[in-house]
Design an enzyme around this catalytic site. Sequence first.
Site, short mmCIF file in Angstrom:
data_model
loop_
_atom_site.label_atom_id
_atom_site.label_comp_id
_atom_site.label_asym_id
_atom_site.label_seq_id
_atom_site.Cartn_x
_atom_site.Cartn_y
_atom_site.Cartn_z
N GLU A 189 0.99 -1.30 -0.03
CA GLU A 189 -0.01 0.08 0.15
C GLU A 189 0.99 1.14 -0.01
OE1 GLU A 189 -2.33 3.06 0.29
OE2 GLU A 189 -1.13 2.66 2.17
N HIS A 190 0.57 2.48 -0.76
CA HIS A 190 1.59 3.32 -1.31
C HIS A 190 1.57 4.45 -0.06
CE1 HIS A 190 2.96 4.17 -5.32
NE2 HIS A 190 4.10 4.69 -4.61
#
Length: 740
Positions: A389-390
């Site tokens: 997840e960024h």
Amino acid sequence: MISGGRIILPYCLRVPRSSLFILSSRCAGLSTMAKLPRLPVPDLRKTLDRYLQSIQPFLREDEARGHSLFEASYKKRVQWVDDFEKGIGRLCQHKLHELDARSPHNWLDDNIWTNYAYLSWRVPLLINSNWWLTLINDPSIPESILRGDTKSGIEPWQVRRAACILHRVLDWRARMVNQHPDPDTTRTGVWLLTNTEKMFNTCRLPRAGADVLATRNPASEYAQDIMLMLYDFVYTVRVCDDDRTPLPVQTIEDRIRAVALDVIHRLESGESAVPVGVLTSDERDRWAENYQHLVSLSPTNASTFRAINESIMALSLDHYTAMPWHYSTPTLPSSSQASHASIPALDSDAEIHAHLHNTRSPPRARNRFFDKCLTLSLERNTRAGVMGEHTPVDALVPSIVFDYSVVAGIDFSAFSEPVPRPLVLEEARVSDSGKGWSRLDWVTDERIEAQIKEAEGRAQALINNSEAGVWEFGEYGADWIRSVARLPPDAYTQLALQLAWYRSRGVLTATYETALTRMFNAGRTECVRSASVEGLEFVLAAKGWGRGAECVAEGGQHEVEPRALLSLLQQAIQTHARRTREAAIGRGIDRHLLGLKLMLEELPVDAITSTSSSDSPSKSGPTDSPQKRTHPLFADPLFSRSQEWKLSTSGLSAGDQFRGTGFGAGWEDGYGINYLIAPNRIKFCVESKFSSPLTSTNKFKQHIADALQDMRAICEAGELELKDQKKKLDGADTRVQARL
């Protein structure tokens, strides 16, 4: 490698491979190491001037296509910029400085970027937002295992490799925290040290309107556990001591084996998991609603979420080897029928394609928890990949960690048996007698089960619409670009992408390249606007040259001499390199423009003192819904057009330990391109959408190849022309001197 108890990393983004830097390890000791300055609030006038420069290629192209004249259109934008700078823009700039003064790190990353770029984005994380890395195979694993099969079940070699990679990741994590601080640590080392910590022990939490990140809790009972998923069952496994020191790799393997055997027993007993993780692949507001419903159903669910959120990272063991027919291709829709094709050869395009897809988007989004900030996944044949997840960090940080984690391979001396024992209940040997792991359970109802089924369908539609591929250009790489062309490899590659785009679409587009602001405290990224007047001049001159001859009438492909093309290329690269430097040192424009725009939107009505000219962009009427405060500068359609990043690009390292990498295209008719520049090759990882008739990953890869081949020919032919011209001039000088 390890030297003197410290990790020494041989490369980092845009740092030469020969530039080694030492990474120290204790956040508390940062005061003794190199100090990182604050990210500055850029100068207002300079940002506006750079913005005006960045929109010129779009206005010039509009004029060439018979639209409004450049001079009149540009003059209008200059007027809006001047009005903003002399009026309300000063107040917006002042508010940014005030915001910076009360921020612990800086005005941007503490307040704006994380929420704007990630947490408030409501599209599914699957493909759209999460990044992915596919790791090279371990050659010490038997080839009969690596080739894969169509069987189902957890493979012992899969468990062993998972334990080894995980142990190396945990070793890196421990070294980042438990070593003594080194006052000689470089600024890049400090940046990596502080960012490594951010991707562990946290998770994105769905909330209506905008998500949040789970708060790290070092004292949590799960702080030294990983989350483990098999067949959609969820467990926690203790893998570290309380001081974060990893347990022996043999112990980690034994505990993962014990969980695998527990899952086998549950399956044999007729139990099946409720795949709650699928809900994390859904649109964010819908997932937020289902999340709250799950929490309301039972305290068990709240406890499970807490364990997931506070665990170090996720490990997903898939019970299958992904095959090409599981995923859509330009000629074959996805299907579960294995009879469509034979098992692909190891290292073939089809085999690598299946590996990439399963890492970032397993069929029906099963056996994943997309909110978890770091997930290591392994297929039955031991193919490994990473997805993240960024929000906490950008992909460079985990790419460095997993480069370190994969390069050593399996250390057979760490195991009591060279070949892992079969996963058969009667033959199981678990060294810690089942301790060190726990089941995580869910309490669901008909509503949640129906939502899971619907989410599966939506996830599979996203997966089927994604055309992703990895392609290696092997004719030359960074060495030739630097030594022969005498040009910076990254800027050179960016111009190749510009040329490929123009040949494929015949029109200019806004192009995003990621630049790291790692020299600043808590710095993350800035945008490099790759489209420039100089770049446009080059692609217009080169579009019909060489392999682009089909773009012009026959016989016209060599209308421009290579010497002239080389000069245009050099000027375009010079401009791009300058913009990259500006972005890296905090003088980019897009984050600053975003901050100014947000500050303007917060101002009360009576603070808007600037007036708009009669030819300013139109605004909504009084019957429309309330609109945010704006200015002609930001209401200008060209402002939005200049940020339509249909070519979204980012470069990593040479990527010797990666088979592929990637991220999703930000626009339906665009491309997401990650590239890895090595000394003798450039690897491109491209994603686009089948639903757009304007894009094709396979065709665009060929356009990139043609551009790179033509640019080499331009460089070589242009240099020869210059040398011939120099010889003629030297000969003429000699004759003149002889007469004298």
